[in-house]
Design a protein around this motif. Structure first.
Motif, PDB file in Angstrom:
ATOM      1  N   THR A  32      -4.638   1.772   5.063  1.00  0.00           N
ATOM      2  CA  THR A  32      -3.381   2.123   4.755  1.00  0.00           C
ATOM      3  C   THR A  32      -2.985   2.794   3.699  1.00  0.00           C
ATOM      4  OG1 THR A  32      -3.405  -0.080   3.867  1.00  0.00           O
ATOM      5  CG2 THR A  32      -2.764  -0.400   6.197  1.00  0.00           C
ATOM      6  N   GLY A  33      -1.887   3.024   3.341  1.00  0.00           N
ATOM      7  CA  GLY A  33      -1.370   3.742   2.168  1.00  0.00           C
ATOM      8  C   GLY A  33      -0.980   5.259   2.511  1.00  0.00           C
TER       9      GLY A  33
ATOM     10  N   HIS B 172     -10.508  -3.675   5.124  1.00  0.00           N
ATOM     11  CA  HIS B 172      -9.244  -2.996   4.968  1.00  0.00           C
ATOM     12  C   HIS B 172      -9.299  -2.284   3.594  1.00  0.00           C
ATOM     13  CE1 HIS B 172      -4.648  -3.748   4.684  1.00  0.00           C
ATOM     14  NE2 HIS B 172      -5.098  -2.348   4.463  1.00  0.00           N
TER      15      HIS B 172
ATOM     16  N   HIS C 102      -7.192   0.296   1.157  1.00  0.00           N
ATOM     17  CA  HIS C 102      -5.549   0.409   0.792  1.00  0.00           C
ATOM     18  C   HIS C 102      -5.568   1.280  -0.422  1.00  0.00           C
ATOM     19  CE1 HIS C 102      -1.388   0.050   0.555  1.00  0.00           C
ATOM     20  NE2 HIS C 102      -1.514  -0.368  -0.527  1.00  0.00           N
TER      21      HIS C 102
END
Length: 335
Positions: A184-185, A222, A224
């Motif tokens: 994500t990001g 995860h 990020h």
């Protein structure tokens, strides 16, 4: 033939020159037919000197002022550059300086005349860093600084943008769940592939990094990169993501005084990157003291001004394993 006037023009001896701030917005077929000349943006100290030698004298004259009436300190100019503008050139720096000149001119006029009577000559106005907010208000951009504490799964990288260099924080967490990699990001395809390559290399060489061979079994990883509203892409964050994964998997915090940049391969090699000048300046500005770069970029250091390298310990590496020994210098422990 001109489509508006319907008049023929001979363009055989005409050279078209166009400019753009960002190259990736130009269609590839058009780029293929152009000769592209890349001009790097100004560095912070370049902007400061341009402001002192050219912009400030110009604005003082335009507003009927002299250097005996209004002066700017270097710290004030640096604050305008870092906290009120974010650009490769100096267009907005000029606008902000002009705004201060207008407000200072008003102060001088009001102090000299009150109720129609001339007052005593006004003392010189010195604009220091602590006076900038009085003239320009709250800073428009937040100055990034390195992490103050060591954190497991958090590593600092260096990135190049169209407006200069910046530090790039990479955070990794490992939790129970479906065995998968979540990114994500607002990452681009190249950066996503770098993250996958980093994870694959670490899984195949887990023991070298003090990581359990089955650390991904029944776990969701995860990754990020904060500031999700800003698109991010490019391969140079590969080594940063690799170090963040090792940190999270081994439960070993990385050094917080170090930043890095470099593309990685599935063999664990660290490949050269671009924008080294801007990246080193970002590290210096953010309080970083040690920078890891690809060994193939060592020759580029000779072309970088000493002011940019001042206060930085630059360590070239060829492999991910070399980088890990520096980032986790206190030793690695098995999770």
């Amino acid at each position: 033939s001109d489509h508006y006037l319907d008049v023929d023009y001979d363009l055989s001896k005409v050279m078209f020159i166009t400019t753009a701030n960002i190259r990736y917005a130009i269609p590839l077929p058009l780029q293929d037919r152009m000769e592209i000349i890349e001009l790097p943006g100004y560095l912070d100290y370049d902007k400061r000197e341009i402001a002192k030698r050219h912009i400030i004298p110009k604005e003082l004259k335009a507003h009927g002022l002299t250097d005996k009436m209004l002066r700017f300190t270097d710290d004030a100019i640096d604050k305008i550059i870092n906290e009120y503008t974010r650009e490769a050139g100096v267009r907005n720096v000029e606008r902000e300086l002009a705004s201060i000149c207008r407000k200072a001119a008003k102060e001088i006029v009001l102090s000299r005349r009150k109720n129609g009577h001339a007052k005593k000559k006004h003392a010189v106005i010195v604009v220091a860093a602590d006076r900038i907010e009085h003239y320009l208000g709250v800073p428009k951009f937040r100055k990034k600084e390195a992490e103050r504490k060591r954190r497991v799964g958090s590593v600092t990288g260096l990135a190049w943008t169209s407006v200069g260099g910046d530090i790039l924080n990479v955070d990794v967490t490992i939790m129970n769940g479906t065995q998968k990699l979540t990114l994500t990001g607002q990452l681009g395809d190249v950066m996503k592939e770098s993250a996958q390559a980093a994870l694959s290399y670490i899984r195949s060489n887990a023991k070298q990094f003090g990581v359990h061979p089955d650390f991904t079994k029944g776990k969701e990883i995860h990754i990020h990169l904060p500031e999700g509203a800003i698109p991010k892409d490019g391969p140079s964050a590969g080594i940063t993501m690799a170090m963040a994964i090792i940190s999270a998997a081994s439960n070993n915090p990385a050094r917080n005084d170090i930043a890095m940049t470099g593309e990685i391969t599935l063999r664990g090699n660290v490949l050269p990157i671009g924008g080294l000048n801007e990246k080193l300046l970002a590290a210096q500005r953010s309080g970083i003291t040690t920078v890891i770069i690809p060994k193939e970029n060592v020759n580029d250091l000779s072309e970088i001004p000493e002011k940019v390298k001042e206060g930085l310990k630059i360590i070239p590496v060829e492999t991910i394993e070399e980088a890990a020994k520096i980032v986790f210098e206190r030793g690695r422990r098995r999770s």
